[in-house]
Structures are given as structure tokens and as C-alpha cells.
Motif scaffolding. Structure first.
Motif, short mmCIF file in Angstrom:
data_model
loop_
_atom_site.label_atom_id
_atom_site.label_comp_id
_atom_site.label_asym_id
_atom_site.label_seq_id
_atom_site.Cartn_x
_atom_site.Cartn_y
_atom_site.Cartn_z
N ALA A 299 0.82 -1.20 0.00
CA ALA A 299 0.00 0.00 0.00
C ALA A 299 0.86 1.26 0.00
O ALA A 299 0.58 2.22 -0.73
CB ALA A 299 -0.94 -0.01 1.21
N ILE A 300 1.92 1.25 0.78
CA ILE A 300 2.82 2.41 0.82
C ILE A 300 3.52 2.59 -0.53
O ILE A 300 3.64 3.71 -1.04
CB ILE A 300 3.84 2.27 1.97
CG1 ILE A 300 3.12 2.42 3.31
CG2 ILE A 300 4.97 3.28 1.85
CD1 ILE A 300 3.96 2.07 4.52
N THR A 301 3.96 1.48 -1.12
CA THR A 301 4.60 1.54 -2.44
C THR A 301 3.65 2.08 -3.49
O THR A 301 4.03 2.94 -4.31
CB THR A 301 5.12 0.15 -2.84
OG1 THR A 301 6.03 -0.30 -1.84
CG2 THR A 301 5.80 0.18 -4.19
N ALA A 302 2.41 1.60 -3.50
CA ALA A 302 1.42 2.08 -4.47
C ALA A 302 1.13 3.56 -4.27
O ALA A 302 1.03 4.33 -5.23
CB ALA A 302 0.14 1.26 -4.35
N PHE A 303 1.03 3.99 -3.01
CA PHE A 303 0.78 5.41 -2.72
C PHE A 303 1.94 6.27 -3.20
O PHE A 303 1.73 7.33 -3.83
CB PHE A 303 0.55 5.62 -1.22
CG PHE A 303 0.43 7.06 -0.84
CD1 PHE A 303 -0.73 7.77 -1.10
CD2 PHE A 303 1.50 7.71 -0.22
CE1 PHE A 303 -0.83 9.11 -0.76
CE2 PHE A 303 1.40 9.04 0.13
CZ PHE A 303 0.23 9.75 -0.14
N LEU A 304 3.17 5.86 -2.93
CA LEU A 304 4.34 6.63 -3.36
C LEU A 304 4.44 6.66 -4.88
O LEU A 304 4.77 7.70 -5.47
CB LEU A 304 5.61 6.05 -2.74
CG LEU A 304 5.76 6.25 -1.23
CD1 LEU A 304 7.01 5.53 -0.72
CD2 LEU A 304 5.80 7.72 -0.88
N PHE A 305 4.16 5.55 -5.55
CA PHE A 305 4.20 5.50 -7.02
C PHE A 305 3.16 6.44 -7.61
O PHE A 305 3.44 7.21 -8.53
CB PHE A 305 3.98 4.07 -7.50
CG PHE A 305 3.98 3.92 -8.98
CD1 PHE A 305 5.17 3.97 -9.70
CD2 PHE A 305 2.80 3.76 -9.68
CE1 PHE A 305 5.18 3.86 -11.07
CE2 PHE A 305 2.79 3.65 -11.07
CZ PHE A 305 3.98 3.69 -11.76
N PHE A 306 1.94 6.39 -7.08
CA PHE A 306 0.87 7.26 -7.57
C PHE A 306 1.21 8.73 -7.31
O PHE A 306 1.00 9.59 -8.17
CB PHE A 306 -0.46 6.89 -6.90
CG PHE A 306 -1.61 7.73 -7.34
CD1 PHE A 306 -2.18 7.55 -8.58
CD2 PHE A 306 -2.11 8.73 -6.50
CE1 PHE A 306 -3.24 8.33 -9.01
CE2 PHE A 306 -3.17 9.52 -6.92
CZ PHE A 306 -3.74 9.33 -8.17
N SER A 307 1.75 9.03 -6.13
CA SER A 307 2.14 10.40 -5.80
C SER A 307 3.24 10.90 -6.73
O SER A 307 3.20 12.05 -7.19
CB SER A 307 2.61 10.50 -4.35
OG SER A 307 1.57 10.15 -3.48
N ALA A 308 4.22 10.06 -7.01
CA ALA A 308 5.30 10.44 -7.91
C ALA A 308 4.76 10.67 -9.32
O ALA A 308 5.15 11.63 -10.00
CB ALA A 308 6.38 9.37 -7.93
N LEU A 309 3.84 9.84 -9.76
CA LEU A 309 3.24 10.00 -11.09
C LEU A 309 2.46 11.30 -11.19
O LEU A 309 2.61 12.05 -12.17
CB LEU A 309 2.33 8.80 -11.39
CG LEU A 309 1.73 8.73 -12.78
CD1 LEU A 309 2.84 8.58 -13.82
CD2 LEU A 309 0.76 7.58 -12.88
N VAL A 310 1.67 11.62 -10.18
CA VAL A 310 0.92 12.88 -10.16
C VAL A 310 1.88 14.06 -10.13
O VAL A 310 1.68 15.07 -10.83
CB VAL A 310 -0.07 12.92 -8.97
CG1 VAL A 310 -0.64 14.30 -8.77
CG2 VAL A 310 -1.19 11.91 -9.18
N GLY A 311 2.95 13.94 -9.35
CA GLY A 311 3.96 15.00 -9.28
C GLY A 311 4.64 15.23 -10.62
O GLY A 311 4.84 16.39 -11.04
N LEU A 312 5.00 14.16 -11.31
CA LEU A 312 5.64 14.29 -12.63
C LEU A 312 4.69 14.92 -13.65
O LEU A 312 5.11 15.76 -14.46
CB LEU A 312 6.13 12.93 -13.12
CG LEU A 312 7.36 12.37 -12.39
CD1 LEU A 312 7.66 10.95 -12.86
CD2 LEU A 312 8.57 13.28 -12.63
N VAL A 313 3.42 14.54 -13.61
CA VAL A 313 2.45 15.14 -14.53
C VAL A 313 2.29 16.63 -14.22
O VAL A 313 2.24 17.47 -15.13
CB VAL A 313 1.09 14.40 -14.45
CG1 VAL A 313 -0.01 15.17 -15.16
CG2 VAL A 313 1.22 13.01 -15.04
#
Length: 149
Positions: A108-122
Motif C-alpha cells: 500500500a505504501i509503495t502504491a501510494f508513493l508511485f501514484f504520488s510520484a506519477l501525479v507530481g511528474l504530470v
């Protein structure tokens, strides 16, 4: 020296009942118990013994939940029931359950960090495009054109 605490000697004091024998005769647990006993034992119990058996076996600690939703529904000619219960787990977890819980938390933490990084990059890409910065000449993801509408 203090005197030792006195303990009740007979069962009637030890298992003082809030129920009289008439109430116990209509109690579902007592009725079911008597139905399953051999005929010669059915009437051999005192009300105090029946009450003690009911307290020992008929209590349902699992019946108290924060979320307790039960219902029935009919589908064609059959009737079905459903139960949804939830609450805080007060039991200790086994080693396998602890491992699974730890793996689920890590996932869950990995998925949250991946999603956050993706939103940040966009978001960074959109800011870059809004400022007119072009890192790769003649190449665009088309995200800025889509965002402008």
C-alpha cells in the motif's frame, strides 16, 4: 495476619442466578440443551446449574461488533442470508498473518508513493509546458494540448 477470603460452599451461592426456573425453561439455549440430552438427564439439573451452563456456553462474545449488518433476500425460489460484521481485531495475529499484514502495508505504501510520484511528474510536466520550456525539440506528449482543451 489477614484471614483468608471465604468462598461460597454450595453451588447456589456460587452461581447466583438472575433468572428463575420459569425463565430458564423458556430460554432457547436451555431448551436446545434439554432436547439434545438423554431423557433420563433432562430434568436432573437445578436452575442454578442450568444458568451456569447457559452462561458458560451460550455467551457470544463475537456478537458485539461496531459494524453488524445482517439481512435476508429471496432469489427465485430460494432465500439467502448475508452477514457483514467488522470491528477492531482483539486477537493476536499468527506469524503468517503478521507477515501478510506487513506485506500488505508495504504494498500500500509503495502504491501510494508511485501514484504520488506519477501525479507530481504530470504536474511538473504541465508547469514546464505552461512556461514554454521545451526539453526535447520537436517532441511532445500531447498532455499540455489535452489539458488546454
Amino acid at each position: 495476619m489477614l484471614a483468608p477470603e471465604s468462598k461460597p460452599d454450595n453451588a447456589s451461592e456460587r452461581y447466583a442466578s438472575a433468572y428463575n426456573s420459569d425463565t430458564l425453561d423458556h430460554d432457547p439455549f436451555v431448551v436446545g440443551l434439554k432436547e439434545r440430552l438423554p431423557a433420563e438427564l433432562r430434568e436432573s439439573f437445578t436452575p442454578q446449574q442450568l444458568d451456569a451452563l447457559r452462561n458458560a456456553f451460550a455467551t457470544r462474545s463475537w456478537a458485539r461488533h461496531k459494524l453488524d449488518w445482517r439481512g435476508t433476500f429471496s432469489l427465485w425460489r430460494n432465500q439467502y442470508y448475508f452477514v457483514l460484521v467488522g470491528g477492531r481485531n482483539k486477537r493476536s495475529l499468527s506469524r503468517a498473518q503478521r507477515s501478510l499484514s506487513l506485506a500488505a502495508k508495504a504494498g500500500a505504501i509503495t502504491a501510494f508513493l508511485f501514484f504520488s510520484a506519477l501525479v507530481g511528474l504530470v504536474a511538473l510536466y504541465l508547469v514546464k509546458s505552461a512556461l514554454g520550456i521545451n526539453l526535447l525539440p520537436n517532441y511532445s506528449l500531447g498532455l499540455w494540448d489535452w489539458f488546454k482543451g
